[in-house]
Design a protein around this motif. Structure first.
Motif, PDB file in Angstrom:
ATOM      1  N   LEU A   1       0.845  -1.194   0.000  1.00 12.27           N
ATOM      2  CA  LEU A   1       0.000   0.000   0.000  1.00 12.27           C
ATOM      3  C   LEU A   1       0.881   1.245   0.000  1.00 12.27           C
ATOM      4  N   ARG A   2       0.665   2.128  -0.974  1.00 16.57           N
ATOM      5  CA  ARG A   2       1.411   3.385  -0.991  1.00 16.57           C
ATOM      6  C   ARG A   2       0.616   4.464  -1.700  1.00 16.57           C
ATOM      7  N   SER A   3       1.085   5.703  -1.547  1.00 15.72           N
ATOM      8  CA  SER A   3       0.417   6.854  -2.140  1.00 15.72           C
ATOM      9  C   SER A   3       1.028   7.185  -3.495  1.00 15.72           C
ATOM     10  N   VAL A   4       0.165   7.505  -4.443  1.00 15.47           N
ATOM     11  CA  VAL A   4       0.573   7.895  -5.790  1.00 15.47           C
ATOM     12  C   VAL A   4      -0.351   9.012  -6.260  1.00 15.47           C
ATOM     13  N   PRO A   5       0.024   9.734  -7.312  1.00 19.44           N
ATOM     14  CA  PRO A   5      -0.871  10.786  -7.811  1.00 19.44           C
ATOM     15  C   PRO A   5      -2.196  10.214  -8.314  1.00 19.44           C
ATOM     16  N   VAL A   6      -3.254  10.976  -8.164  1.00 24.70           N
ATOM     17  CA  VAL A   6      -4.550  10.593  -8.740  1.00 24.70           C
ATOM     18  C   VAL A   6      -4.406  10.588 -10.256  1.00 24.70           C
ATOM     19  N   PRO A   7      -4.861   9.536 -10.944  1.00 25.73           N
ATOM     20  CA  PRO A   7      -4.680   9.460 -12.398  1.00 25.73           C
ATOM     21  C   PRO A   7      -5.476  10.535 -13.134  1.00 25.73           C
ATOM     22  N   THR A   8      -4.981  10.878 -14.322  1.00 23.84           N
ATOM     23  CA  THR A   8      -5.635  11.893 -15.134  1.00 23.84           C
ATOM     24  C   THR A   8      -6.322  11.250 -16.335  1.00 23.84           C
ATOM     25  N   LEU A   9      -7.236  11.989 -16.937  1.00 29.08           N
ATOM     26  CA  LEU A   9      -8.000  11.481 -18.071  1.00 29.08           C
ATOM     27  C   LEU A   9      -7.241  11.703 -19.376  1.00 29.08           C
ATOM     28  N   GLY A  10      -7.399  10.759 -20.327  1.00 29.96           N
ATOM     29  CA  GLY A  10      -6.630  10.835 -21.553  1.00 29.96           C
ATOM     30  C   GLY A  10      -7.441  10.845 -22.829  1.00 29.96           C
ATOM     31  N   SER A  11      -8.760  10.621 -22.751  1.00 31.50           N
ATOM     32  CA  SER A  11      -9.578  10.619 -23.961  1.00 31.50           C
ATOM     33  C   SER A  11     -10.994  11.036 -23.601  1.00 31.50           C
ATOM     34  N   PRO A  12     -11.788  11.427 -24.596  1.00 33.44           N
ATOM     35  CA  PRO A  12     -13.173  11.843 -24.310  1.00 33.44           C
ATOM     36  C   PRO A  12     -14.033  10.743 -23.706  1.00 33.44           C
TER      37      PRO A  12
END
Length: 379
Positions: free
Chosen positions: A27-38
């Motif tokens: 378990l670890r912290s990572v950035p919240v993922p971003t959107l890449g397509s419509p």
């Protein structure tokens, strides 16, 4: 890309990572993922269910294409939409509660699978442009990140609205286990009143299948070979016959069924169809032994070495054998509506995200039912 989102989105999230095969999750912290397509939508994960395929993947047996590591697993989960592109063509809105299956993320839209759409031969297929069978698509929790995280990017075309009467935890277990066994039962091609068997009836898929099949009006026989799954099956299987395969052989069970049905010929005794869930040759042989002549065997499991199939059963008894993999997005929606209407729910144990490794240990006890990460539980 312009994004419409909930105002309070964090910059980071916690996720459980598989860093190496046959090791505990980390378990670890990572950035919240971003959107890449419509087509992509960000959800806050509310519940994430553990599947047998997660165990196969974690052991390094997902062949021929194991995931790259580190990896976030889980291909059956549910959550709340928190961000979507402003140019999205989706009918979903921020705040909607949705179920998420593993297949299929960003399909190509042009291959023969994606182009096919619904036909008289397959009325349950999705509309042209999207297919769970697209070989170019990625799959949540298998070939791309899945639901063992606080947030996840999903394909809007995958999503299924959660109907009233189902919680996120209820929904998560239905997005693979529920859809898979429901679709397998439909592939049995039976009418109400006909007989169906479920081999492995006390497991995650099996005990849901007992409920679905009974509510479909089928006469149901559940088969298992371990005390805990049999106890679970007997506890929920109102109207179903539960068989301990350690005690009764398949031929005797088939004769009992035929006698009850007033059959005179041995070849006409037994089940009209059977669903095979375990990865066991003994389970497969037992299921085939339960079928009457002209019966159908639907295979859901996929053991690495496959199954040995008797040509005599196929040629002299006219047994047909078909496979079944999950179901279309259209089927996913049907499953949730059916489950809500008929109160089909899994027997389950829940854990917080931080205790995923405890959940895995519980899974390997083989006691049946489903195991789920419930994000509302305190660590």
């Amino acid at each position: 890309m312009a994004i419409a989102s909930h105002d309070s989105l964090p910059d980071s999230m916690r996720a459980q990572f598989l860093d190496a095969f046959n090791t505990p999750y980390a378990l670890r912290s990572v950035p919240v993922p971003t959107l890449g397509s419509p087509y992509e939508i960000l959800i806050k994960v509310d519940a994430a269910s553990y599947c047998h395929t997660d165990a196969v993947l974690a052991s390094g047996q997902m062949k021929p294409n194991p995931p790259s590591l580190p990896h976030i697993g889980c291909h059956e989960f549910a959550g709340t939409i928190v961000a979507l592109p402003t140019d999205s063509s989706s009918t979903f809105s921020i705040g909607d509660k949705v179920g998420v299956p593993g297949r299929s993320f960003n399909p190509c839209g042009t291959c023969f699978e994606c182009a096919a759409g619904s036909t008289p031969e397959d009325p349950d297929a999705d509309q042209p442009g999207y297919s769970v069978y697209c070989t170019e698509a990625l799959n949540n929790g298998i070939s791309r990140p899945g639901g063992f995280s606080e947030y996840a990017v999903v394909d809007s075309r995958q999503l299924t609205p959660i109907p009233n009467g189902l919680s996120a935890v209820d929904t998560a277990v239905l997005m693979c286990a529920g859809v898979t066994i429901y679709n397998a039962l439909k592939r049995c091609a039976l009418r109400p009143g006909q007989r169906v068997g479920i081999v492995g009836c006390g497991g995650g898929l099996g005990h849901l299948g007992l409920q679905f099949a009974t509510k479909m009006g089928l006469r149901v026989v559940g088969i298992d070979n371990a005390d805990a799954p049999l106890k679970l099956a007997r506890g929920i299987a109102t109207g179903a016959r539960i068989v301990d395969s350690r005690v009764q052989n398949a031929g005797d069970v088939a004769i009992e069924l035929g006698t009850e049905d007033g059959k005179q010929d041995r070849g006409d005794m037994g089940l009209d169809s059977v669903v095979i869930l375990p990865e066991s040759q003994k389970a497969f042989d037992y299921g085939i032994g339960l079928l009457r002549n002209h019966g159908r065997c639907v295979i859901v499991s996929f053991p690495e070495r496959g199954f040995h199939i008797s040509a005599r059963d196929i040629v002299f008894r006219d047994i047909s054998i078909v496979g079944s993999l999950v179901g279309s997005n259209k089927t996913s929606r049907e499953v949730l509506q059916f489950a809500a209407e008929h109160q089909v729910k899994a027997m389950m144990k829940t854990f917080p995200l931080s205790r995923l490794n405890d959940l895995v240990a519980e899974y390997h006890k083989g006691e049946g039912g489903k195991l789920v990460i419930d994000m509302s539980l305190l660590d």
